[in-house]
Design a protein around this motif. Structure first.
Motif, short mmCIF file in Angstrom:
data_model
loop_
_atom_site.label_atom_id
_atom_site.label_comp_id
_atom_site.label_asym_id
_atom_site.label_seq_id
_atom_site.Cartn_x
_atom_site.Cartn_y
_atom_site.Cartn_z
N ASP A 257 5.21 -11.18 2.22
CA ASP A 257 4.08 -10.49 2.86
C ASP A 257 4.32 -10.37 4.37
O ASP A 257 4.13 -9.30 4.96
N ALA A 258 4.76 -11.47 4.99
CA ALA A 258 4.99 -11.46 6.44
C ALA A 258 6.12 -10.49 6.79
O ALA A 258 6.03 -9.74 7.77
N TYR A 259 7.14 -10.47 5.96
CA TYR A 259 8.27 -9.57 6.20
C TYR A 259 7.83 -8.12 6.16
O TYR A 259 8.09 -7.33 7.06
N TYR A 260 7.11 -7.75 5.09
CA TYR A 260 6.65 -6.36 4.95
C TYR A 260 5.72 -5.98 6.10
O TYR A 260 5.81 -4.89 6.66
N ARG A 261 4.78 -6.88 6.43
CA ARG A 261 3.83 -6.55 7.50
C ARG A 261 4.57 -6.33 8.82
O ARG A 261 4.26 -5.43 9.59
N ASN A 262 5.56 -7.16 9.06
CA ASN A 262 6.32 -7.06 10.29
C ASN A 262 7.14 -5.77 10.33
O ASN A 262 7.14 -5.04 11.32
N GLU A 263 7.80 -5.46 9.23
CA GLU A 263 8.71 -4.31 9.19
C GLU A 263 7.97 -2.97 9.10
O GLU A 263 8.47 -1.96 9.57
N LEU A 264 6.81 -2.98 8.44
CA LEU A 264 6.13 -1.69 8.19
C LEU A 264 5.01 -1.40 9.20
O LEU A 264 4.39 -0.34 9.16
N LYS A 265 4.78 -2.37 10.09
CA LYS A 265 3.73 -2.20 11.10
C LYS A 265 4.07 -1.00 12.00
O LYS A 265 5.21 -0.90 12.48
N GLY A 266 3.15 -0.09 12.16
CA GLY A 266 3.38 1.05 13.06
C GLY A 266 4.24 2.14 12.43
O GLY A 266 4.55 3.15 13.08
N VAL A 267 4.62 1.98 11.19
CA VAL A 267 5.42 3.02 10.53
C VAL A 267 4.46 4.09 9.99
O VAL A 267 3.61 3.78 9.13
N GLY A 268 4.58 5.31 10.48
CA GLY A 268 3.71 6.41 10.04
C GLY A 268 2.25 6.03 10.07
O GLY A 268 1.78 5.42 11.04
N ASP A 269 1.53 6.35 8.99
CA ASP A 269 0.09 6.05 8.94
C ASP A 269 -0.18 4.78 8.12
O ASP A 269 -1.30 4.56 7.67
#
Ligand SMILES: Cc1ncc(COP(=O)(O)O)c(C=O)c1O
Length: 364
Positions: A257-269
Motif C-alpha cells: 500500500d505504501a509503495y503504491y501510494r508513494n509511486e502513484l501520488k500525483g500521477v494524472g488524476d
C-alpha cells in the motif's frame, strides 16, 4: 501473469493438512476447527468464534439468528460485495441501501443518521456495516446510532482481518461479526468464514444451527431447522497455518500500500481511498480512483496484469432495483465507474510491483 490477490501458502499448511489426512480427521469435527475458531476470535478481540463454510453462510446465519425475515429491513451500504445483500435476501427481508462516503467508500454515516431520524420504522431491524477493502468507518458512531434506534449490528468484516479503529479490531463491535477466508482474502482456508461474537448464547446457537441443529447424534434428534454450514477440519487446518503468518501478511500488505501510494501520488488524476483518523487498515487490496479506469484496465490486461473495476453498486443490480436506495449524489455510481483494484498479493515481488506501477504511469 501478475495476479490480483492470491493465497500465499508458505507456512505449516501442508504439515497440518497431512496431519488431518493421516489421522482421518478431515470432516466437520476435529481439533483444527476449534483451534482456528479460537485463533480468529482472539486475534479480533472476540470471546467466541464459530467457523462456517464461507463468509456468506456466516452472514446468513447471523441474520437468521436475529429473527430477521419477511417484512423486515436491514441497512446495507450500496457499495459492497453482493454477499452482504444476499445474506439479507436469503431471509426474505429487504435491504435498504445507503450511499457511501465519497472519500472513504464506507457507509455514509451522516446519510444513515438522517435517514433513520426521518424514516425510522420498526421493520428496520439491523445495520450491516461493511469494512470495504479493509478500511473502516467510525464504528463508535454506528453503535451509538444503532442504540438510539434499537437496531442490531452485524459487521461484515470479511475483508478486514487485521484492521483496527481506535486500537479496537474490526468485527468486535456488532452483535455478531463475520470474517471471510475466501481465496482472495488476507488469509485463506480455500473457502471459509468465522462468525465472531462476545455473546455466549449467540455462539452456542450459531454452532448448533450450523450443524443441522442436532441435539442428539445417536437418535438423530434435531430441534429446529438448521443448516449444514460447518467448516471442515482439513480447511481449518489451512486456516491455523495461515493465522500463524497473519502478522507478516499484514506487514507486507501495508508495504505494498505504501509503495503504491508513494509511486502513484500525483500521477494524472489518480486519487486514493481516504483512511479516516483512528483507522489502522490491513491494506487488503489496493484500489484507486481515476477517470481513466477503462484505459488503465485495458493496458494492464495487455501486460497480463490482473486488475478489476470496483463492484457494481447494489442498486444497479437487477434483483435489488426495487429495493430502497438512499442517496444524495450517488457517489456509488462514480466510485464504481472510476475505481479499480490492482495486484496486492503478499507474495508480490519488487519487480512485479515496479512493473504494475510503470504500466499505470505509461497510461498517463
Ligand atoms: C465484503 C464481503 N462480504 C462478504 C463476502 C463473502 O465471503 P465468502 O466469499 O467467504 O462467502 C466477501 C468475500 O468474498 C466480501 O468481500
Amino acid at each position: 501473469m501478475i495476479p490480483l490477490s492470491i493465497p500465499h501458502l508458505a507456512g505449516n499448511e501442508l504439515k497440518y493438512v497431512t496431519d488431518c489426512i493421516e489421522t482421518g480427521w478431515v470432516s466437520s469435527a476435529g481439533s483444527y476447527v476449534t483451534k482456528f475458531e479460537e485463533m480468529v476470535a482472539d486475534f479480533s478481540g472476540n470471546t467466541y468464534g464459530v467457523a462456517a463454510v464461507n463468509g456468506t453462510s456466516g452472514l446468513h446465519l447471523a441474520m437468521h439468528m436475529l429473527g430477521i425475515g419477511i417484512g423486515d429491513h436491514v441497512i446495507v451500504p450500496n457499495i459492497t460485495f453482493i454477499a452482504s445483500a444476499n445474506a439479507v435476501a436469503y431471509t426474505k427481508a429487504e435491504p435498504i441501501f445507503i450511499d457511501v462516503n465519497p472519500d472513504t467508500w464506507q457507509l455514509d454515516l451522516d446519510l444513515l443518521e438522517e435517514y433513520l431520524y426521518n424514516n425510522y420504522v420498526p421493520s428496520i431491524k439491523a445495520i450491516m456495516p461493511v469494512h470495504v477493502l479493509g478500511n473502516m468507518c467510525d464504528m463508535d458512531r454506528v453503535m451509538s446510532i444503532a442504540r438510539k434506534f434499537n437496531l442490531h449490528v452485524i459487521e461484515d468484516s470479511s475483508e478486514a482481518l487485521g484492521t483496527y479503529y481506535n486500537n479496537r479490531h474490526a468485527g468486535s463491535w456488532g452483535d455478531m461479526n463475520v470474517f471471510s477466508f475466501n481465496g482472495n482474502k488476507i488469509i485463506t482456508t480455500g473457502g471459509g468464514g468465522v462468525i465472531c461474537t462476545n455473546n455466549e448464547a449467540y455462539a452456542k446457537r450459531a454452532k448448533h444451527l450450523s450443524t443441522q441443529s442436532k441435539v442428539n447424534p445417536e437418535t438423530y434428534f434435531h430441534d429446529e431447522i438448521g443448516f449444514n454450514y460447518r467448516l471442515v477440519n482439513v480447511l481449518a487446518a489451512i486456516g491455523v497455518a495461515q493465522m500463524e503468518q497473519l502478522p507478516e501478511f499484514i506487514k507486507k500488505k501495508k508495504a505494498i500500500d505504501a509503495y503504491y501510494r508513494n509511486e502513484l501520488k500525483g500521477v494524472g488524476d489518480i486519487k486514493f481511498q481516504k483512511v479516516q483518523n483512528g483507522v489502522d487498515p490491513n491494506c487488503w487490496l489496493f484500489t484507486f480512483y481515476s477517470e481513466k479506469q477503462n484505459e488503465i484496465l485495458k493496458t494492464l490486461k495487455e501486460h497480463s496484469i490482473i486488475a478489476r473495476p470496483f463492484w457494481t453498486p447494489m442498486n444497479q443490480l437487477p434483483m435489488f432495483q426495487k429495493s430502497k436506495y438512499i442517496t444524495e449524489y450517488d457517489h456509488s455510481k462514480n466510485i464504481h465507474k472510476n475505481c479499480l483494484s490492482i495486484p496486492s498479493s503478499v507474495n508480490l515481488s519488487d519487480k512485479e510491483l515496479g512493473k504494475v506501477v510503470q504500466v499505470i504511469k505509461n497510461v498517463f
